[in-house]
Design an enzyme around this catalytic site. Structure first.
Site: not given
Lengths: 250, 250
Positions: B50, B52, B111, B198
């Site tokens: 999910r 951002d 990622y 992040r």
């Protein structure tokens, strides 16, 4: 008076192309406006290539003169400050001697064209590549690309409105490589006719989807209608311009 | 009833993220609306991750059920037809057995994070990478990245609002490579805490610009304030989700 050589990146999506025109924002007008805001001088920015609306640049080379003299880093930072909301960025700036001319001294120009060959429409590369949903034959395109290399009369690949004196050009490089669904066409030449790269890509893609074009016959025809479609502007990138070192250094 | 597994690309720039929310367009709402337009059924689309607001996906994996059964190619084409103006595209579609769950069956998530390290502001990669104008020390970042690999308490890299039961995660891969001015961070793990990627990138970049962070001490602190900044969403891409073959095939 000082002459500055600049390397520029731009996203041509919402621009009318390189050249100033009353129809909308051009790379040239955006740069000239930013230079005026920075130093109060009206100048003309000359580039190695005058790209069409929608065409991008990874590294366009240009030059301009201003009367007040600043160091090159100051000029780059100041122009970029006034470009912050624009799709144009100065990558590098250098003071050059005043015989340097971005267009006339350029001895080689490098373009690339990106095709994404997959069934799904583009999202991350929207406006940055040509989406082709039908399968292309890479080998057939590569065989045809080899025949484009060399000195030829490129009349069949030239825009009807092209104003170049001669249609004879020498293509030094024409390669096609594939990385998953991305197909990259690369072209190098001293100079190109108007729409030449896009017309070559359109013809190669037509060959890739099975149209029986023969490059030799297209050259012989010397007629735009003998070649394939004009590939869309969004897939085209001006990559770099090469100069003799003697023309660049102060 | 048939269950469909889809691979999706999206540009998160103008989206509020994966999850449906009254604040704006989400990937989930856009997909559910397109499915409804195609077959008249309201369904819920579940994803492996999910993401951002502002985060992109090269290949997010999701699933949904519809009552009428269509072949997978028809479903893909029909959804893409209704997505044409949206920043979301279905890359692939497959009918799976109804025990498949894009989130709960996922055994590994991949990622990547893109930094462009150069003085000039971004144009072609605007909203698609983190622009860092000061020089980063690649070697220092790579040394620190190695210490992040393995099973750790990632509390210091977790968003304050993260709702995961345990802060213990196992990071399988954490590499940093450089290609000219592009620095690519890659991360693989079974799962991640909220903002973990992040926060790891932000800390590594702080190390790259010379801040004396010690990864071991950051882990020990178990406190968000012990680590570096949260890197901006625009540089982050969900790359892929891995499943056991037995969970995917019909």
């Amino acid at each position: 008076m000082a002459r500055y050589k600049i390397d520029i990146e731009y996203d041509g999506t919402n621009l009318i192309g390189w050249q100033i025109n009353s129809q909308g924002s051009s790379v040239q007008s955006i740069l000239q406006d930013a230079i005026f805001k920075f130093c109060g001088e009206h100048t003309t920015v000359y580039s190695a290539g005058r790209t069409d609306a929608g065409v991008h640049a990874i590294n366009m080379v240009a030059h301009f003169d201003i009367n007040k003299q600043f160091d090159a880093v100051t000029v780059m930072k100041a122009i970029n400050f006034y470009l912050l909301k624009e799709p144009v960025s100065v990558l590098n700036c250098q003071i050059v001697n005043d015989s340097f001319h971005a267009r006339f001294n350029c001895i080689n120009r490098h373009y690339k064209y990106i095709v994404i060959n997959r069934p799904a429409p583009l999202v991350l590369e929207k406006n940055k590549a040509w989406w082709i949903p039908y399968k292309l034959n890479l080998d057939a395109m590569q065989q045809a690309a080899k025949k484009l290399i060399g000195k030829h009369d490129f009349s069949s690949f030239r825009a009807v409105e092209c104003q170049a004196k001669s249609p004879i050009k020498t293509l030094d490089k024409c390669t096609i490589t594939q990385d998953n669904d991305k197909i990259i066409f690369e072209f190098c030449a001293r100079s190109f006719l108007q729409h030449q790269v896009r017309n070559m890509v359109g013809t190669l893609v037509d060959i890739g989807r099975g149209k029986p074009y023969d490059i030799d016959k297209i050259f012989e025809a010397k007629n735009r209608s003998a070649a394939g479609v004009n590939a869309p502007a969004c897939g085209l990138y001006f990559v770099n311009a090469i100069y003799d070192a003697t023309n660049v250094d102060l």
